[in-house]
Design a protein around this motif. Structure first.
Motif: not given
Length: 251
Positions: A219, A233-234
């Motif tokens: 992230s 994120y991710n």
């Protein structure tokens, strides 16, 4: 409408106009030349690290800038509106403008005069544009033209691009396609087994840290010059590989 209401409305409108005016940068004076390259782009391996400028979605709307503007690479990704002025022979009629992205550094040449050849010498403010971009504001027969420029918001298609590189103990990411300010000033990275790790600017818009993030979803937290921070994120899955590019959110 009563006198008090009229006065109040007047001050509200005046305040709104002042806020709107403060968000528009004033035109500044500089000079511009162009670089003859294939397919209308500048060199593909510029000082900002974007690689192939066409694949990075910058293409012919790219520019190298003198050290006065480059600021050791922090300005990479920023957008400027440029127009040719005060030269009846070379400027196109009506002084049309074009928006370019800073992708490279125009190095000084102190062996030449600032009036001829040493156009990027400190403290001159100078843009080296692609030939195709230059042709939209001035005649290509010109060697150098006076221009006005101002900082503008970057209009981007898609999200931020994160290109991974490094090794098992050195992690680096190139951040591109940044909207709004275009200029990244701080980055943090996080794996699934780590907290948020601050990254340092390596060169251009390449950021690094001493961490092993392999085998972890990654992230990013990106802050631009205007102070806004965006967290994606991710962005990369656990099986990401060096050399791959992933797309996050957009400002």
């Amino acid at each position: 409408m009563g006198a008090l209401q009229s006065t109040l409305l007047y001050w509200i409108l005046l305040h709104s106009c002042k806020i709107a005016a403060s968000n528009v940068e004033e035109w500044r004076s500089a000079t511009a030349t162009y670089s003859k390259q294939t397919e209308g782009s500048l060199l593909t391996e510029g000082a900002c690290g974007y690689g192939d400028l066409h694949r990075a979605n910058y293409g012919r709307h790219s520019a190298g800038v003198s050290s006065m503007l480059f600021n050791k690479g922090s300005i990479c990704g920023a957008c400027y509106e440029i127009r040719c002025v005060d030269h009846i022979l070379w400027c196109l009629l009506g002084s049309p403008s074009i928006v370019v992205t800073v992708t490279d550094f125009c190095p000084p040449n102190y062996g030449l005069s600032v009036d001829y050849g040493g156009w990027c010498n400190f403290p001159r403010e100078h843009f080296e544009m692609s030939e195709a971009a230059f042709a939209q504001i001035a005649k290509s027969k010109a060697d150098i033209v006076p221009v006005q420029y101002r900082r503008v918001k970057c209009q981007r298609s898609g999200g931020l691009k994160f290109t991974m590189s490094g090794s098992s103990h050195f992690y680096q990411v190139l951040i591109g396609n940044v909207g709004l300010d275009g200029e990244v000033v701080a980055v943090k990275v996080k794996g699934s087994r780590t907290g948020w790790i601050p990254m340092a600017r390596n060169w251009g818009q390449n950021w690094h840290c001493n961490a092993n993030l392999q085998g972890q979803p990654v992230s990013f937290e990106v802050t631009i010059s205007g102070g806004k921070t965006l967290t994606s994120y991710n962005v990369a899955p656990a099986n990401w590989q060096f050399g791959q590019t992933f797309e996050g959110k957009q400002f």
